[in-house]
Write a protein that holds these residues in place. Structure first.
Motif, mmCIF file in Angstrom:
data_model
loop_
_atom_site.group_PDB
_atom_site.id
_atom_site.type_symbol
_atom_site.label_atom_id
_atom_site.label_comp_id
_atom_site.label_asym_id
_atom_site.label_seq_id
_atom_site.Cartn_x
_atom_site.Cartn_y
_atom_site.Cartn_z
ATOM 1 N N ARG A 158 0.837 -1.200 0.000
ATOM 2 C CA ARG A 158 0.000 0.000 0.000
ATOM 3 C C ARG A 158 0.872 1.251 0.000
ATOM 4 N N ARG A 159 2.041 1.163 0.599
ATOM 5 C CA ARG A 159 2.956 2.302 0.673
ATOM 6 C C ARG A 159 3.992 2.265 -0.446
ATOM 7 N N ASN A 160 4.343 1.077 -0.908
ATOM 8 C CA ASN A 160 5.386 0.912 -1.933
ATOM 9 C C ASN A 160 4.888 -0.011 -3.033
ATOM 10 N N PRO A 161 3.889 0.418 -3.819
ATOM 11 C CA PRO A 161 3.265 -0.507 -4.776
ATOM 12 C C PRO A 161 4.204 -0.996 -5.865
ATOM 13 N N GLU A 162 5.259 -0.231 -6.190
ATOM 14 C CA GLU A 162 6.160 -0.696 -7.247
ATOM 15 C C GLU A 162 7.069 -1.819 -6.757
ATOM 16 N N ALA A 163 7.059 -2.106 -5.457
ATOM 17 C CA ALA A 163 7.896 -3.182 -4.913
ATOM 18 C C ALA A 163 7.512 -4.536 -5.505
ATOM 19 N N ARG A 164 6.271 -4.691 -5.920
ATOM 20 C CA ARG A 164 5.855 -5.986 -6.484
ATOM 21 C C ARG A 164 6.469 -6.238 -7.843
ATOM 22 N N TRP A 165 6.967 -5.181 -8.496
ATOM 23 C CA TRP A 165 7.669 -5.361 -9.765
ATOM 24 C C TRP A 165 9.104 -5.820 -9.548
ATOM 25 N N ARG A 166 9.642 -5.584 -8.367
ATOM 26 C CA ARG A 166 11.047 -5.872 -8.099
ATOM 27 C C ARG A 166 11.283 -7.307 -7.616
ATOM 28 N N LEU A 167 10.289 -7.872 -6.950
ATOM 29 C CA LEU A 167 10.471 -9.163 -6.292
ATOM 30 C C LEU A 167 10.550 -10.310 -7.295
ATOM 31 N N THR A 168 11.472 -11.237 -7.051
ATOM 32 C CA THR A 168 11.580 -12.451 -7.860
ATOM 33 C C THR A 168 11.530 -13.675 -6.950
ATOM 34 N N ASP A 169 11.303 -14.815 -7.560
ATOM 35 C CA ASP A 169 11.274 -16.073 -6.807
ATOM 36 C C ASP A 169 12.600 -16.316 -6.095
ATOM 37 N N LYS A 170 13.699 -16.033 -6.763
ATOM 38 C CA LYS A 170 15.016 -16.242 -6.166
ATOM 39 C C LYS A 170 15.242 -15.297 -4.990
ATOM 40 N N GLN A 171 14.795 -14.053 -5.129
ATOM 41 C CA GLN A 171 14.941 -13.113 -4.018
ATOM 42 C C GLN A 171 14.147 -13.576 -2.807
ATOM 43 N N LEU A 172 12.961 -14.105 -3.058
ATOM 44 C CA LEU A 172 12.138 -14.610 -1.960
ATOM 45 C C LEU A 172 12.852 -15.739 -1.236
ATOM 46 N N ASP A 173 13.484 -16.625 -1.989
ATOM 47 C CA ASP A 173 14.242 -17.717 -1.365
ATOM 48 C C ASP A 173 15.406 -17.170 -0.537
ATOM 49 N N ARG A 174 16.053 -16.112 -1.033
ATOM 50 C CA ARG A 174 17.178 -15.527 -0.287
ATOM 51 C C ARG A 174 16.686 -14.894 1.017
ATOM 52 N N TYR A 175 15.549 -14.212 0.959
ATOM 53 C CA TYR A 175 14.993 -13.642 2.185
ATOM 54 C C TYR A 175 14.688 -14.748 3.200
ATOM 55 N N ALA A 176 14.102 -15.830 2.721
ATOM 56 C CA ALA A 176 13.753 -16.932 3.628
ATOM 57 C C ALA A 176 15.007 -17.510 4.287
ATOM 58 N N ALA A 177 16.095 -17.614 3.533
ATOM 59 C CA ALA A 177 17.339 -18.146 4.087
ATOM 60 C C ALA A 177 17.905 -17.201 5.152
ATOM 61 N N ILE A 178 17.839 -15.898 4.899
ATOM 62 C CA ILE A 178 18.315 -14.911 5.875
ATOM 63 C C ILE A 178 17.485 -14.985 7.151
ATOM 64 N N GLN A 179 16.172 -15.101 6.998
ATOM 65 C CA GLN A 179 15.286 -15.180 8.163
ATOM 66 C C GLN A 179 15.616 -16.405 9.025
ATOM 67 N N SER A 180 15.835 -17.538 8.391
ATOM 68 C CA SER A 180 16.171 -18.760 9.137
ATOM 69 C C SER A 180 17.464 -18.576 9.920
ATOM 70 N N ARG A 181 18.463 -17.989 9.262
ATOM 71 C CA ARG A 181 19.752 -17.808 9.926
ATOM 72 C C ARG A 181 19.634 -16.848 11.102
ATOM 73 N N LEU A 182 18.895 -15.758 10.930
ATOM 74 C CA LEU A 182 18.751 -14.790 12.016
ATOM 75 C C LEU A 182 17.963 -15.373 13.188
ATOM 76 N N LEU A 183 16.995 -16.213 12.912
ATOM 77 C CA LEU A 183 16.268 -16.888 13.994
ATOM 78 C C LEU A 183 17.213 -17.774 14.797
ATOM 79 N N ASP A 184 18.106 -18.464 14.105
ATOM 80 C CA ASP A 184 19.071 -19.325 14.797
ATOM 81 C C ASP A 184 20.026 -18.498 15.656
ATOM 82 N N VAL A 185 20.453 -17.346 15.140
ATOM 83 C CA VAL A 185 21.300 -16.443 15.926
ATOM 84 C C VAL A 185 20.554 -15.980 17.167
ATOM 85 N N ALA A 186 19.319 -15.539 16.976
ATOM 86 C CA ALA A 186 18.520 -15.018 18.089
ATOM 87 C C ALA A 186 18.296 -16.065 19.167
#
Length: 388
Positions: A287-315
């Motif tokens: 709603r605030r950044n509507p052009e962001a949906r043009w930037r996202l790719t499947d590979k980027q989503l996988d990279r975000y998921a990997a970062i989230q998993s690692r940060l959860l393990d750190v936490a």
């Protein structure tokens, strides 16, 4: 500027936004502001009209358009008055050729719509509405709160809501640190942390500190609040914000990405609560950044998921027995929400999920999902884990 000239200007601005989206450059709001900063001759009415036209076109195009004209033609296809402004006059866009390409409509690219469906997201079109401006009342500042006109109380939180175009940062209440701009959903996720005075609380992905300031208020400036991030520029913006807000119990820690424990070793097993507001796709903030949906790719989503998993393990290494780990993403996708929570529990048998109790949200796996369509907030997933 004539109405037709405003349309042509919006097309030129859209060309810049589209180019930046393809190259992962600056966001639309910054590009538009910079465009007008270099053209001081444009009046406030012109700037507002061009901005509204540009964002109207951005919201209308589900996939990244070929160019700004194709994006604006998407809007003109359903607006005869706008189409009539393509008349070829001075400073106006050229007449419309019936066979020229028009950008495709819809909410998002097909692959992403499939992800939404698999994640149980209904009414995704609500992600393209304009977001209101929410503020949080800062309980660290005493005194009479003189709010600007136009506020509506946001019942579930200590906040108020304004129309999107409100210039709240020019108000005395904001300048005095008595209020902070923060979406109601973001405020609710901070409540899940349940930070209390005297505790040691770590905000592992603090950024510029929006949630950190809310945690400081909940702690009444008592205890240790550690704000961490690997982005030096973003983290540097927290200190002046904290001073304005009267938040005095915050310590900032700059992290080295992928080597976070080098700076966090002294906190291992000592934190009462850790908030992981992890980097994510940001699908909940369209709603605030509507052009962001043009930037996202499947590979980027996988990279975000990997970062989230690692940060959860750190936490997880930082939380004491009986302590809390709160995982938040501003995403509606299960890959960055319910699936992450399930995977965390599978990797860490010494933890249990504790479903957050909030006056909003829908249960999704072991957490809650907030969404524009159901809760009138940005989209968030939030889960809370307790160390046994």
């Amino acid at each position: 500027m004539t109405p037709a000239a405003r349309v042509q200007t919006a097309i030129e601005v859209l060309d810049l936004v589209i180019e930046a989206a393809r190259s992962n450059g600056a966001p639309a709001d910054r590009l538009i502001s910079e465009w007008f900063r270099a053209r001081r001759w444009a009046g406030s009415g012109d700037r507002r009209a061009v901005r509204e036209l540009a964002y109207r076109a951005i919201r209308a195009c589900g996939e990244i358009p070929a160019n700004g004209r194709a994006a604006m033609l998407r809007v003109a296809a359903d607006d005869a008055q706008l189409a009539a402004l393509f008349d070829g006059s001075r400073h106006a866009p050229a007449p419309i050729d019936p066979v020229e390409p028009v950008a495709s409509g819809g909410v998002a690219p097909a692959w992403l719509m499939a992800r939404f469906a698999a994640s149980g997201v209904d009414s995704p079109e609500a992600l393209l509405d304009r977001a209101p401006l929410d503020i949080r009342v800062n309980t660290l500042k005493a005194g009479r709160l003189d709010l600007p006109e136009g506020a509506v109380k946001v019942a579930p939180v200590n906040g108020w809501r304004y129309p999107p175009e409100t210039k709240i940062e020019q108000s005395e209440a904001y300048l005095q640190g008595m209020i902070e701009v923060q979406d109601a959903g973001s405020q609710l996720t901070c409540e899940v942390v349940a930070a209390r005075p005297g505790e040691t609380v770590i905000d592992l992905c603090a950024g510029a500190g929006g949630k950190t300031l809310a945690l400081a208020a909940a702690m009444q400036n008592e205890g240790a609040l550690i704000a961490c991030d690997a982005d030096r520029a973003r983290l540097s913006r927290l200190a002046p914000r904290a001073e304005r807000a009267g938040a005095s119990n915050i310590e900032t820690v700059l992290l080295d990405a992928n080597r976070e424990m080098q700076a966090l070793d002294r906190f291992v097993g000592n934190a009462d609560a850790v908030l992981v507001d992890a980097p994510c796709s940001g699908t909940g903030t369209w709603r605030r950044n509507p052009e962001a949906r043009w930037r996202l790719t499947d590979k980027q989503l996988d990279r975000y998921a990997a970062i989230q998993s690692r940060l959860l393990d750190v936490a997880a290494t930082l939380v004491k027995s009986g302590g809390r780990l709160v995982f938040v993403t501003c995403s509606l996708l299960d890959a960055e929400g319910a699936d992450q929570a399930t995977a965390f529990l599978a990797r860490h048998p010494g933890w249990r999920a504790e479903l957050p109790v909030l006056p909003a949200g829908t249960v999704r796996g072991s957490g809650l999902r907030l969404s524009p369509s159901h809760d009138e907030t940005d989209g968030f997933f939030v889960a809370r884990f307790i160390r046994l």
